[in-house]
Design an enzyme around this catalytic site. Structure first.
Site, short mmCIF file in Angstrom:
data_model
loop_
_atom_site.label_atom_id
_atom_site.label_comp_id
_atom_site.label_asym_id
_atom_site.label_seq_id
_atom_site.Cartn_x
_atom_site.Cartn_y
_atom_site.Cartn_z
N GLY A 104 95.83 -29.37 78.69
CA GLY A 104 96.23 -30.23 79.80
C GLY A 104 96.90 -29.46 80.93
O GLY A 104 96.81 -28.23 81.01
N ARG A 147 99.98 -28.62 81.61
CA ARG A 147 100.92 -27.54 81.26
C ARG A 147 100.15 -26.32 80.78
O ARG A 147 100.50 -25.19 81.11
CB ARG A 147 101.91 -28.00 80.19
CG ARG A 147 103.05 -26.99 79.97
CD ARG A 147 104.02 -27.44 78.89
NE ARG A 147 105.20 -26.59 78.85
CZ ARG A 147 105.30 -25.44 78.20
NH1 ARG A 147 104.25 -24.97 77.54
NH2 ARG A 147 106.42 -24.75 78.22
N CYS A 148 99.10 -26.54 80.00
CA CYS A 148 98.30 -25.42 79.51
C CYS A 148 97.68 -24.63 80.66
O CYS A 148 97.47 -23.42 80.53
CB CYS A 148 97.17 -25.93 78.62
SG CYS A 148 97.69 -26.62 77.04
N MET A 149 97.39 -25.29 81.77
CA MET A 149 96.67 -24.65 82.87
C MET A 149 97.59 -24.01 83.90
O MET A 149 97.13 -23.61 84.97
CB MET A 149 95.77 -25.68 83.57
CG MET A 149 94.65 -26.19 82.71
SD MET A 149 93.46 -27.18 83.63
CE MET A 149 94.50 -28.54 84.18
#
Length: 406
Positions: free
Chosen positions: A393, A395-397
């Site tokens: 999502g 935050r991951c990106m």
């Protein structure tokens, strides 16, 4: 302020590192999806449009957006830096066949620095080099017909949270489980060591040469005193111990909370099950609560690491660690089993806080987004039909480089 300054999860985001999906995701095919960590074939143009929306949201909220591909292309100004990078990259890839290695080195050095950077990210195809040398015995032993690359496309590069982590005034670089992801760490660490914006005095808390796995999605900077780290599928206790031993004596942090999470892909990292969204608010996946244990690491009087088992529930542990009267834990999809399982699959808990009480989320997680709004959180939604195919999502990106102190 330093080029790296991250002492919270929620301080106003001032500078952030992204990667716009590029030609590397064109290398994902059904046969290689498992090792590239995709559950479906991504469509590049659609992913780029969605990612541009994400970057626009961050810019409109006052963040400077920098791209890893731009930094990488400009990181080869020092004499010998290209040769040094190629050696480390091929070593990490496990390419030690002297004939093939010679061909790959010659090919890359014939390119401009910018072209070389792009080829490293997109992967070197067998057709780029032509047939193997006549003296190379391995030419008699062809690989599977679907293997068209000599070097892996860095298909997960747009998940910039994992290969490295900004913690306090420095960075950690990680040993990662999958080959393609581990190659990303070579790119990241090269930028840190050679790009003029970073090759200064910021400390390196961990090197990607460590033998123990750890990934940035498992690392959360809760405050200037407290770091949270997930220990599960991708992060090992030995790596947490190494990081604690390096960072606790040299920065403001007083303790590390270690959250044990199941070794299951749907609980891949801590930030897929628990994220901080305001001074006293967290999102959590309800399916994790029964198995979530917390340990505390701090420094003893002689500088040794001290370990303590925290037996309280996660709310009490966070309340005490952050010196708050209470914390509010918002359960993904408001605790509904069916909705939380659906929205957890598409990272309903993987929110990116860009200021206290302001988060970026995937638009498809409607139940969780409505819960956040009812709880006083400002929700900025982004499209995700293509980006979510890689199981990560907002935050991951993103990798924050600078946040305001809180």
């Amino acid at each position: 302020m330093s080029n790296i300054h991250v002492y919270s999860e929620i301080g106003k985001l001032k500078k952030v590192l992204l990667h716009r999906p590029g030609n590397e995701i064109d290398g994902v095919i059904p046969q290689t999806m498992p090792r590239h960590l995709f559950d479906d074939i991504p469509w590049k143009k659609g992913a780029q449009r969605e990612h541009d929306c994400f970057a626009d949201i961050l810019r409109k909220e006052g963040a400077e957006v920098v791209y890893i591909e731009d930094l990488f292309r400009k990181s080869f100004s020092q004499k010998g830096s290209r040769e040094g990078f190629i050696k480390k990259f091929l070593d990490k890839h496990g390419i030690f066949n002297p004939h093939l290695r010679e061909q790959l080195e010659a090919y890359l050095l014939c390119l401009s620095p910018e072209e070389m950077a792009d080829k490293i990210m997109s992967g070197i195809k067998k057709s780029d080099l032509g047939p193997k040398k006549q003296e190379d015995f391995s030419r008699f032993f062809p690989e599977e017909e679907y293997e068209h690359y000599y070097t892996e496309p860095l298909a997960n590069l747009y998940y910039t949270r994992d290969p490295g982590a900004s913690i306090g005034r420095g960075m950690s670089f990680h040993c990662m489980e999958k080959l393609g992801r581990n190659l990303e760490t070579v790119v990241w660490q090269h930028i840190f060591e050679h790009h003029p914006d970073f090759a200064k005095d910021a400390p390196m808390w961990l090197s990607n040469e460590s033998h123990f796995g750890i990934e940035g999605g498992d690392i959360a900077v809760f405050s200037k005193d407290v770091i949270g780290i997930g220990c599960g599928l991708r992060t090992r206790p030995e790596a947490i111990e190494q990081l604690a031993g390096n960072i606790l004596p040299q920065d403001t942090f007083k303790k590390i909370l270690v959250f044990t999470i199941p070794k299951d892909r749907k609980f891949m990292h801590l930030d897929t099950v628990l994220t901080m969204i305001d001074h006293d608010k967290f999102t959590i996946h309800p399916g994790i609560e029964a198995t979530l244990n917390v340990f505390e690491i701090s420094l003893g009087g002689s500088g040794e690491l001290v370990y303590k088992d925290q037996t309280d529930k996660v709310e009490k542990v966070l309340t005490k660690a952050l010196n708050l009267d209470s914390v509010q834990v918002l359960r993904c999809a408001d605790g509904s089993f069916i909705d939380s399982e659906r929205e957890q699959w598409n990272d309903g808990t993987n929110t990116l806080a860009i200021a206290p009480g302001t988060v970026v989320t995937y638009s498809r997680n409607e139940v969780t987004n409505e819960l956040l709004r009812r709880s006083g959180i400002k929700v900025l939604e982004m499209p995700c039909g293509e980006l979510s195919r890689g199981r990560g999502g907002p935050r991951c990106m993103s990798m924050p480089l600078v946040r305001e102190d809180i």
